[in-house]
Motif scaffolding. Structure first.
Motif, PDB file in Angstrom:
ATOM      1  N   ALA A 161       0.831  -1.209   0.000  1.00  0.00           N
ATOM      2  CA  ALA A 161       0.000   0.000   0.000  1.00  0.00           C
ATOM      3  C   ALA A 161       0.860   1.251   0.000  1.00  0.00           C
ATOM      4  CB  ALA A 161      -0.931  -0.012   1.210  1.00  0.00           C
ATOM      5  N   ALA A 162       1.957   1.235   0.768  1.00  0.00           N
ATOM      6  CA  ALA A 162       2.835   2.405   0.834  1.00  0.00           C
ATOM      7  C   ALA A 162       3.556   2.634  -0.495  1.00  0.00           C
ATOM      8  CB  ALA A 162       3.849   2.229   1.962  1.00  0.00           C
ATOM      9  N   THR A 163       3.824   1.572  -1.219  1.00  0.00           N
ATOM     10  CA  THR A 163       4.449   1.712  -2.537  1.00  0.00           C
ATOM     11  C   THR A 163       3.451   2.239  -3.563  1.00  0.00           C
ATOM     12  OG1 THR A 163       5.998  -0.095  -2.079  1.00  0.00           O
ATOM     13  CG2 THR A 163       5.618   0.461  -4.394  1.00  0.00           C
ATOM     14  N   ALA A 164       2.231   1.729  -3.513  1.00  0.00           N
ATOM     15  CA  ALA A 164       1.214   2.117  -4.493  1.00  0.00           C
ATOM     16  C   ALA A 164       0.642   3.509  -4.231  1.00  0.00           C
ATOM     17  CB  ALA A 164       0.085   1.084  -4.487  1.00  0.00           C
ATOM     18  N   GLU A 165       0.409   3.849  -2.971  1.00  0.00           N
ATOM     19  CA  GLU A 165      -0.243   5.119  -2.613  1.00  0.00           C
ATOM     20  C   GLU A 165       0.474   5.760  -1.431  1.00  0.00           C
ATOM     21  OE1 GLU A 165      -2.600   6.516  -4.244  1.00  0.00           O
ATOM     22  OE2 GLU A 165      -3.465   4.920  -5.472  1.00  0.00           O
TER      23      GLU A 165
END
Length: 549
Positions: free
Chosen positions: A28-32
């Motif tokens: 999630a931190a990589t995507a958003e």
């Protein structure tokens, strides 16, 4: 293709992944990275805090490094505190460090706390110093000498200092998807709970599937008041939200006015609320003045969800509804209605099993799969099965057979489409004069009566019949309870005579677990002790107090 017997085969899905809780957060931190991830929903707006996914991952990693400076992968770490964003961060950090979370109800007192910490063999404890006027430090001091495994205790006031002890150079351990991540203690409806040992793969995939079936929106905002130590808070809602790269708003507890405010303020799209919460929300005077137009789906479960309540929520909140059914031993949810299901299925069933899970209904005596529509015990098999009960091999063997089937203890029927209808619990069954009577049917009926707010049907020992049927009612208007004789006649017009309660009790509160399940063993204890007595059928009686503490 219609089923020929009550056996649901594992169905294909978008894929059960070999993934950990830490992997999910990193994805999630990589995507958003700049999307709002976590909101601390304090009642005081000035105390509210927010984290983006980038910020949340950084704080979790800092806390995980501190944990690794004091503990080892595999250690059990307990959290004894009410909901907060720090609870979420600590939980995520424990998982990332390869350790096991042990959630403890902050309302627990000395003997309950001692039981959980001793049974789980927790070596670390993070706790809030006080809760609802109780000095938790004093409680802990009383039991600590009897806890040989517990070596490190960190109160909330020392949390920041603890995090600062981490070494930035510390490398994180390799955590496998099937490694244990939580010990989830059962609700305790029948006495002291058992600790279900759960794994990363189970809680992440199950939560992902639940939110997919609940109906996705462009930006999920889940407002949660379910306890974080409960599977509904610390797995289903939290991880389902993170899997959707959404925003998780965690409230300190359920208070209807705060829930309404945060749904409006944060533009909440999803929320999991047990029936007692939903009733309080619908009845609160602030509801009509709050803008709840963002609300997309209400999820409910953990206790029986009456058809009338489903219909009322959909109508009055103008939202979709999904019912969840399961238990901690199966990582939370095993079946769920879809928001696209027909209204009749939404109101009367708990939907079809989740993907990649086998479910069958068996005769409790013979063990054979029953025909379509026949009642029996639910058994499940698949990746969602717990690793076992923590340090309880005999109880594990009694629950999971040699072929991997987990016996849930719940009674249900399955139709030819695989939709499940819950009919009761094996342990709740009342045997009156040799006839098996299932309380849920009677409870569902009485819930339709306008003068009944809540009801519990229990067996009351009787020399002649073995057991009599007792109805313990919380009236809609405690000052003007319904007449017992009228309620009995009302039931008699709708169900068979042998199912109609013969004993009627009135109370202004039923004892509940934190997840909203009625503790029937405590109801029966109150009846047996004489603290709660049956009313005569020819007179009205003011409600008695039935302890809810």
């Amino acid at each position: 293709m219609p089923l020929e017997k009550s056996l649901w085969p594992a169905t294909p899905s978008s894929g059960v992944r070999d993934i950990t809780v830490g992997d999910l957060l990193r994805e999630a931190a990589t995507a958003e990275p700049d999307r709002l991830a976590l909101v601390d929903g304090s009642p005081d707006a000035a105390d509210r805090r927010e984290w983006t996914y980038r910020e949340l991952l950084a704080d979790v990693e800092d806390a995980a490094r501190a944990l690794l400076a004091h503990f080892a992968p595999g250690d059990r770490i307990a959290i004894w505190a009410p909901n907060s964003a720090d609870w979420v961060i600590l939980q995520q950090a424990i998982a990332m460090a390869g350790m096991v979370v042990v959630g403890v109800n902050p309302a627990y007192r000395a003997h309950e706390l001692e039981y959980i910490l001793r049974q789980s063999r927790s070596v670390g404890l993070f706790y809030r110093e006080s809760y609802r006027g109780t000095d938790l430090t004093k409680v802990l001091t009383k039991v600590r000498p009897s806890l040989p495994y517990l070596r490190t205790v960190v109160p909330t006031s020392e949390w920041r200092a603890f995090v600062a002890t981490g070494d930035p150079a510390t490398e994180f351990p390799v955590v496998t998807a099937t490694a244990p991540v939580q010990i989830q203690y059962t609700s305790g409806t029948t006495g002291f709970p058992k600790g279900a040992l759960l794994h990363h793969k189970g809680i992440v995939n199950e939560a992902t599937f639940v939110f997919e079936r609940a109906g996705m929106v462009d930006h999920v905002v889940c407002v949660n008041a379910m306890p974080m130590y409960h599977i509904g808070g610390g797995a289903v809602t939290e991880l389902g939200t993170f899997a959707a790269h959404g925003t998780y708003v965690v409230l300190p507890g359920f208070e209807p006015a705060l829930m309404l405010e945060m749904l409006e303020t944060c533009r909440g799209t999803h929320s999991l609320m047990v029936p007692t919460m939903l009733i309080s929300l619908l009845e609160h005077p602030d509801r009509r003045s709050r803008d709840l137009s963002s609300l997309h789906t209400v999820l409910s479960g953990a206790a029986a969800v009456p058809q009338s309540l489903v219909e009322r929520v959909i109508d009055e909140l103008d939202c979709q509804f999904t019912i969840l059914f399961g238990q901690s031993e199966m990582h939370g949810v095993i079946s769920q209605t879809r928001v696209t299901d027909a209204p009749a299925d939404q109101a009367t069933t708990v939907g079809q099993p989740l993907p990649e899970l086998e479910v069958k209904i068996i005769d409790p005596v013979s063990g054979e799969v029953v025909p379509i529509g026949a009642q029996g015990e639910i058994c499940c098999r698949g990746y969602q099965t717990m690793l076992g009960y923590s340090d309880m091999p005999d109880e594990t063997a009694a629950t999971i057979d040699a072929d991997g089937w987990l016996y849930m203890g719940d009674l249900a029927t399955m139709d030819e489409r695989g939709f499940l209808r819950i009919t009761g619990r094996l342990k709740d069954m009342i045997i009156r004069g040799g006839l098996n009577i299932y309380p849920r049917e009677i409870e569902e009926l009485l819930f339709q009566h306008l003068d009944v707010a809540e009801v519990a049907i229990v067996g009351v020992p009787d020399e002649k019949w073995g057991e009599q049927i007792g109805a313990v009612v919380r009236p809609t208007d405690p000052a003007n309870p319904p007449d017992a004789a009228e309620l009995k006649a009302w039931c008699r017009d709708r169900i068979a005579a042998h199912k109609t309660p013969s004993l009627w009790y009135f109370t202004d509160g039923l004892p509940m677990t934190p997840s909203g399940k009625i503790q029937k063993f405590r109801v029966q204890q109150e009846i047996a002790s004489g603290a709660l007595t049956a009313t005569h059928l020819d007179e009205k009686m003011a409600p008695e107090r039935l302890s809810n503490s």
